[in-house]
Design a protein around this motif. Structure first.
Motif, PDB file in Angstrom:
ATOM      1  N   GLN A   1       4.179   7.583  -1.072  1.00  6.18           N
ATOM      2  CA  GLN A   1       4.808   7.139   0.166  1.00  6.18           C
ATOM      3  C   GLN A   1       4.396   5.696   0.450  1.00  6.18           C
ATOM      4  O   GLN A   1       3.212   5.417   0.578  1.00  6.18           O
TER       5      GLN A   1
ATOM      6  N   LEU B   1       3.299   2.772   2.591  1.00  4.15           N
ATOM      7  CA  LEU B   1       2.797   2.586   3.953  1.00  4.15           C
ATOM      8  C   LEU B   1       2.958   1.133   4.361  1.00  4.15           C
ATOM      9  O   LEU B   1       3.112   0.817   5.530  1.00  4.15           O
TER      10      LEU B   1
ATOM     11  N   LEU C   1     -10.220  -1.804   2.058  1.00  7.56           N
ATOM     12  CA  LEU C   1      -9.217  -0.989   1.378  1.00  7.56           C
ATOM     13  C   LEU C   1      -8.616  -1.845   0.272  1.00  7.56           C
ATOM     14  O   LEU C   1      -8.248  -2.983   0.518  1.00  7.56           O
TER      15      LEU C   1
ATOM     16  N   SER D   1      -2.505  -1.365  -3.117  1.00 14.85           N
ATOM     17  CA  SER D   1      -1.927  -0.640  -4.258  1.00 14.85           C
ATOM     18  C   SER D   1      -1.240  -1.615  -5.188  1.00 14.85           C
ATOM     19  O   SER D   1      -1.156  -1.393  -6.391  1.00 14.85           O
TER      20      SER D   1
ATOM     21  N   VAL E   1       0.868  -1.183   0.000  1.00 12.41           N
ATOM     22  CA  VAL E   1       0.000   0.000   0.000  1.00 12.41           C
ATOM     23  C   VAL E   1       0.901   1.228   0.000  1.00 12.41           C
ATOM     24  O   VAL E   1       1.858   1.298   0.768  1.00 12.41           O
ATOM     25  N   SER E   2       0.586   2.143  -0.897  1.00 16.32           N
ATOM     26  CA  SER E   2       1.280   3.424  -0.813  1.00 16.32           C
ATOM     27  C   SER E   2       0.259   4.539  -0.999  1.00 16.32           C
ATOM     28  O   SER E   2      -0.803   4.342  -1.579  1.00 16.32           O
ATOM     29  N   HIS E   3       0.599   5.688  -0.435  1.00 14.50           N
ATOM     30  CA  HIS E   3      -0.293   6.842  -0.502  1.00 14.50           C
ATOM     31  C   HIS E   3       0.512   8.039  -0.976  1.00 14.50           C
ATOM     32  O   HIS E   3       1.495   8.405  -0.334  1.00 14.50           O
ATOM     33  N   ARG E   4       0.110   8.600  -2.106  1.00 15.99           N
ATOM     34  CA  ARG E   4       0.841   9.719  -2.712  1.00 15.99           C
ATOM     35  C   ARG E   4       2.340   9.412  -2.815  1.00 15.99           C
ATOM     36  O   ARG E   4       3.190  10.205  -2.402  1.00 15.99           O
TER      37      ARG E   4
END
Lengths: 235, 239, 272
Positions: free
Chosen positions: B25, B27, B62, B65, B20-23
Motif C-alpha cells: 500500500q 503511504l 524511518l 521504500s 513509502v509503502s507498507h505491504r
C-alpha cells in the motif's frame, strides 16, 4: 492418627519460636542457594531477554519458543541433566560440584534462567515499543538502549525476578538430585519436607512447609510493597 | 548558549523521489522536496496526509521504500519532539541529564546545564518530580527542554500541541520561536491553520500522501497556488 | 564468559555456602532405610568422634546408590543387596565387600479400617511365602516400592520363591521410597513389605500394624563396599577405608547394637 492441620500449625509455631538451630541452618541455606541462583540468573537473563527484545535475527522466533517452553521444564529433568554434567563421570566432573550447594545453585539457575529471560523479553519489547523513536532520535544505538530499558522497566522486572525466586525456593526435584539432601550440607527446606514426609512425620513436614510459605510470602510482600510505592511515586 | 553561530549554514535537506509503502500500500507517493535555510516550515494537511511520515523520514527514524534523502553537506545536529512526549521513568532533571549523557556531555557539566534548561522552560521547581506524573503541558515543555539541551540545528516537531490546553499551546509556540531565534531550523507538523499563521514562514501542504505545494507562508496564506490549498484555507474538506 | 572460570567461581561459592567445608569428610551413598530409621544420626557422630571424619550421607534407593558409586560420585557404599554388591565387586567397581549388620523385613497390613482387620489373614500364615500366597488369593491390595531399591528387590525375590506373579489392580507398584510407600499404604489400607527400621521410626501408621515377622527369608543383610581405588582416583579412598574398618571394628559394631527406637534394637551387628 491423621495429623490435623492444627497440630501442623502448632508444630510450625514451635519450629519458629524455638529458633531451632537445625531449622535456622536449613532456612539460611535455602535462602542462600535460591538468592545466589536468582542473582546469577538475573545477571544473565535480564540482558539476554533485553537483547532478544531488541534484535531481529533469523531463528529469533525459535529461540523465543524454546525459552517459553523451558519455563515449564520439569525440575527433575533439569536436575537429571545437571547431575549427569556434574557427576565425576560427566563432562564437568573434575570440579567436584556434585552434592554441594554449588550444584544446587546451578540446577536452580537452569530452572529459572528461562523464566527470567522470557519474561524480561516480553516486558522490554513492550517498553521499547513506547521508547524506540525517542531513543533513536537521541541517537542511541541498540546496545546502549539495553541499560536504559532495563532501568525504566525495573518495577516490572522486580516481579519477574520474584517469579524466578518463587520457582527456585519451591523447587525440590532438582536440588534433591544434585544436592543429595545431605544433613547439614545440602538439606534445604523442600528436601527436608520430603524427608519428614518419608518418615511419616506429616505434621512436622507441613510445619516446615508453613515456615517456607511464610518466608516466601514475606519476601514477596516486601518486594511488592517496595515496587508499588516506587511505581506510584514515579508514575 | 543563546546563539548558534551556524545560522545560515545548516545543510539543506533534499528528498529525491522519496516514497513509502507498507505491504504494497503506498503511504507516500514519490515526492521531491528541499528544506533549506533557517526557516520555520509548517507541514500541513488533514489526517492521513503523510505529515508525520515526512517528518520521520527527514529525521532518519524511518528508511524510505524508494528514492533518496540526503543532507547537502554535513549532517546537522537534530532533535525531535513528539505529539505524546516520551519521557523516561525518572525525575524531570534525570530525563535531561540522561540526554546530555547520551550526547557525551561531561558528567560534571550535566547538572548545571540541565537546571539551566529547566529554568528556561519554567520547570525549575519540578526538577525532582517524576517526569511521568507531570501534566501534559509540563511534559511537553520538558521534552522541549530536552531538545533545547541538545542544541539542535534542525528541530522536528510532530503535532506538539495537539493534546494540550490553550495556555500550554502558547508556551510551546513561544518555545518554538525561541528555538528559531537561537538559529534552529524548525520543521513542524500541524493541522491548525491559526497556529500555522502564527508560526510559519514556509508551508508544505500534503494530501493523501502527495505533496500539494510548498510555498512561502505569506504567499500561501494570501494566494495558494493549488486548488486544494485554496480549499484548505477556506476550511473545506475537499479530500 | 568461558565455562571454566565460571564453574571454578561456582565451586568456590559452593565452598563458601558449605558450612562444613573445613572438616575432612567423605560422601556415603546409602539407602533411605538407614537414614530414615535414624541409625545414621547415632552412628555418624560416634565415627566422627573416633576419627574426626564427617560422613555426608546421600540416601537414595539401592539401585541409584550403586549408580552413584559407579559414576564415582560417592566415596563409600552401604546398602542391602548382597548379590548386587558382589556383582559390583566382580565388575571391578568395588575392591571389597563385608557384612556389617542385619535387620529384617516385616509384613505390614491393615489392622482395621474399611477393609477390616487383616483381610487376607496373613497373621495366621506359616511362612512369608504362605502369607504372600494368602494376599494373592484374596487379591488384597499390596503396595510395592516399585523403585528397584534393596527392599523392592527382596520383595520380588519372595514373590518368585512363592511362584506367584503379582498383578494389578491389587498389586500396586508405587515407584517411591519406603516412607512414602508406607504413607500410601496407610491411606489405601494395603499390605506392604517394609524394613523393620523404617517401620519402627514411622509416625503416620493410621490403621497399619505389623502382621507377620520372623521368617528366615525376611533376613536383610547390610554390606559395606570399598570402592576400587584404580577406577576413580579422585575419591577419598583413605577416609573411606577408615570408615569401612570402623564399621567392622568392635567399636563400630557396638554403636550399631546401641541404636534403639523405643527401646527396641533395629539393626544387629554381624561382621565377621
Amino acid at each position: 492418627m491423621m495429623p490435623t492441620s492444627d497440630s501442623a500449625f502448632i508444630t510450625a509455631l514451635h519450629l519458629v519460636l524455638d529458633l531451632d538451630p537445625t531449622l535456622l541452618a536449613i532456612v539460611a541455606l535455602s535462602l542462600q542457594v535460591s538468592l545466589a541462583a536468582v542473582l546469577i540468573a538475573a545477571l544473565v537473563g535480564l540482558p539476554l531477554g533485553a537483547a532478544l527484545a531488541l534484535w531481529r535475527f533469523p531463528g529469533r522466533g525459535l529461540v523465543i519458543v524454546v525459552l517459553n517452553a523451558l519455563m515449564g521444564l520439569p525440575p527433575v529433568v533439569a536436575g537429571l541433566a545437571v547431575y549427569l554434567l556434574l557427576s565425576r563421570a560427566g563432562p564437568l566432573g573434575q570440579f567436584g560440584l556434585l552434592f554441594t550447594p554449588g550444584a544446587m545453585v546451578i540446577a536452580q539457575v537452569v530452572l529459572i534462567l528461562p523464566i527470567i529471560a522470557a519474561l524480561t523479553r516480553q516486558q522490554i519489547e513492550e517498553l521499547h515499543g513506547e521508547y524506540a523513536e525517542q531513543l533513536a532520535s537521541l541517537g542511541l544505538s541498540r546496545p546502549r538502549r539495553i541499560p536504559t530499558l532495563l532501568w525504566d522497566a525495573r518495577f516490572g522486572l522486580l516481579t519477574v525476578i520474584l517469579a524466578g525466586f518463587g520457582r527456585a525456593s519451591a523447587e525440590v526435584g532438582a536440588v534433591m538430585m544434585v544436592g543429595g539432601n545431605i544433613d547439614g550440607v545440602t538439606r534445604v527446606m523442600t528436601t527436608a519436607i520430603v524427608l519428614e514426609t518419608g518418615k511419616g512425620n506429616l505434621a512436622l513436614a507441613l510445619g516446615l512447609g508453613l515456615v517456607l510459605l511464610v518466608l516466601v510470602t514475606l519476601i514477596n510482600g516486601a518486594a511488592h510493597l517496595l515496587g508499588e510505592t516506587a511505581r506510584r511515586r514515579l508514575g | 548558549m543563546n546563539d548558534l553561530s551556524h545560522t545560515g549554514i545548516i545543510s539543506p535537506l533534499t528528498f529525491e523521489a522519496v516514497s513509502v509503502s507498507h505491504r504494497g500500500q503506498p503511504l507516500l507517493h514519490p515526492l521531491d522536496l528541499r528544506l533549506s535555510g533557517c526557516r520555520r516550515t509548517l507541514v500541513m494537511g488533514p489526517n492521513g496526509a503523510g505529515k508525520s511520515l515526512l517528518l520521520r523520514l527527514a529525521h532518519g527514524l524511518l528508511p524510505p521504500s524508494g528514492g533518496r534523502i540526503r543532507w547537502e553537506g554535513s549532517t546537522p545536529r537534530q532533535a525531535m519532539v513528539f505529539q505524546r512526549p516520551v519521557l523516561l521513568r525518572r525525575s524531570a532533571l534525570a530525563n535531561l541529564t540522561y540526554a546530555l549523557a547520551v550526547n557525551g556531555t561531561p558528567r560534571r557539566q550535566r547538572q548545571a546545564l540541565a537546571m539551566e534548561a529547566l529554568d528556561h522552560f519554567g520547570l525549575a521547581s519540578l526538577a525532582r518530580r517524576p517526569a511521568r506524573v507531570l501534566s501534559g503541558g509540563e511534559q511537553q515543555r520538558l521534552a522541549l527542554a530536552r531538545a533545547w539541551l541538545l542544541r539542535p540545528q534542525v528541530l522536528f516537531l510532530d503535532e506538539p500541541t495537539a493534546a494540550l490546553d490553550p495556555a500550554a499551546i502558547k508556551a510551546v509556540e513561544a518555545a518554538v520561536l525561541d528555538f528559531h531565534r537561537r538559529g534552529t531550523r524548525i520543521v513542524m507538523t500541524s493541522h491548525d491553520l491559526h497556529q500555522a499563521r502564527r508560526l510559519a514562514d514556509e508551508v508544505i501542504l500534503l494530501n493523501g500522501g502527495r505533496l500539494v505545494e510548498q510555498s512561502d507562508a505569506a504567499t500561501f496564506f494570501r494566494e495558494p497556488r493549488s486548488d486544494e490549498g485554496r480549499a484548505f484555507l477556506r476550511g473545506e474538506r475537499v479530500w | 564468559m568461558t565455562p571454566r572460570p565460571f564453574l571454578a567461581a561456582l565451586a568456590l561459592m559452593g565452598v563458601a555456602l558449605d558450612a562444613q567445608a573445613s572438616e575432612p569428610y567423605l560422601t556415603l551413598a546409602s539407602t533411605t532405610s538407614t537414614e530414615q530409621s535414624g541409625l545414621f544420626a547415632e552412628l555418624l557422630p560416634a565415627f566422627q568422634a573416633a576419627t574426626g571424619i564427617r560422613v555426608r550421607v546421600v540416601a537414595v534407593g539401592t539401585g541409584q546408590a550403586f549408580e552413584i558409586a559407579r559414576r564415582g560420585d560417592a566415596d563409600a557404599l552401604l546398602v542391602h543387596d548382597a548379590q548386587a554388591e558382589e556383582a559390583f565387586v566382580a565388575e571391578g567397581y568395588g575392591s571389597e565387600r563385608a557384612d556389617v549388620m542385619v535387620n529384617d523385613f516385616v509384613l505390614i497390613g491393615p489392622a482395621g479400617g474399611p477393609a477390616g482387620a487383616d483381610p487376607a489373614g496373613v497373621a495366621e500364615a506359616e511362612s512369608i511365602l504362605d502369607a504372600l500366597a494368602r494376599i494373592a488369593e484374596a487379591e488384597a491390595p499390596f503396595a510395592s516400592r516399585g523403585d528397584d531399591s534393596g527392599t523392592h528387590r527382596a520383595e520380588r525375590r519372595l514373590w518368585e520363591a512363592a511362584e506367584i506373579t503379582p498383578t494389578a489392580p491389587w498389586y500396586r507398584e508405587l515407584g517411591s521410597g519406603m516412607g512414602p510407600t508406607l504413607n500410601t499404604a496407610a491411606a489405601m489400607g494395603a499390605y506392604v513389605l517394609a524394613d523393620r527400621a523404617t517401620w519402627a521410626a514411622f509416625a503416620n501408621r493410621q490403621e497399619l500394624a505389623l502382621l507377620f515377622e520372623g521368617d528366615e527369608r525376611l533376613f536383610n543383610q547390610y554390606g559395606s563396599v570399598v570402592i576400587d581405588a584404580e577406577r576413580h582416583s579422585h575419591l577419598k579412598h583413605n577416609l573411606a577405608a577408615q570408615w569401612h574398618a570402623w564399621l567392622l571394628s568392635d567399636e563400630g559394631q557396638q554403636a550399631i547394637a546401641d541404636f534403639t527406637v523405643d527401646g527396641q534394637p533395629l539393626f544387629f551387628p554381624n561382621a565377621e
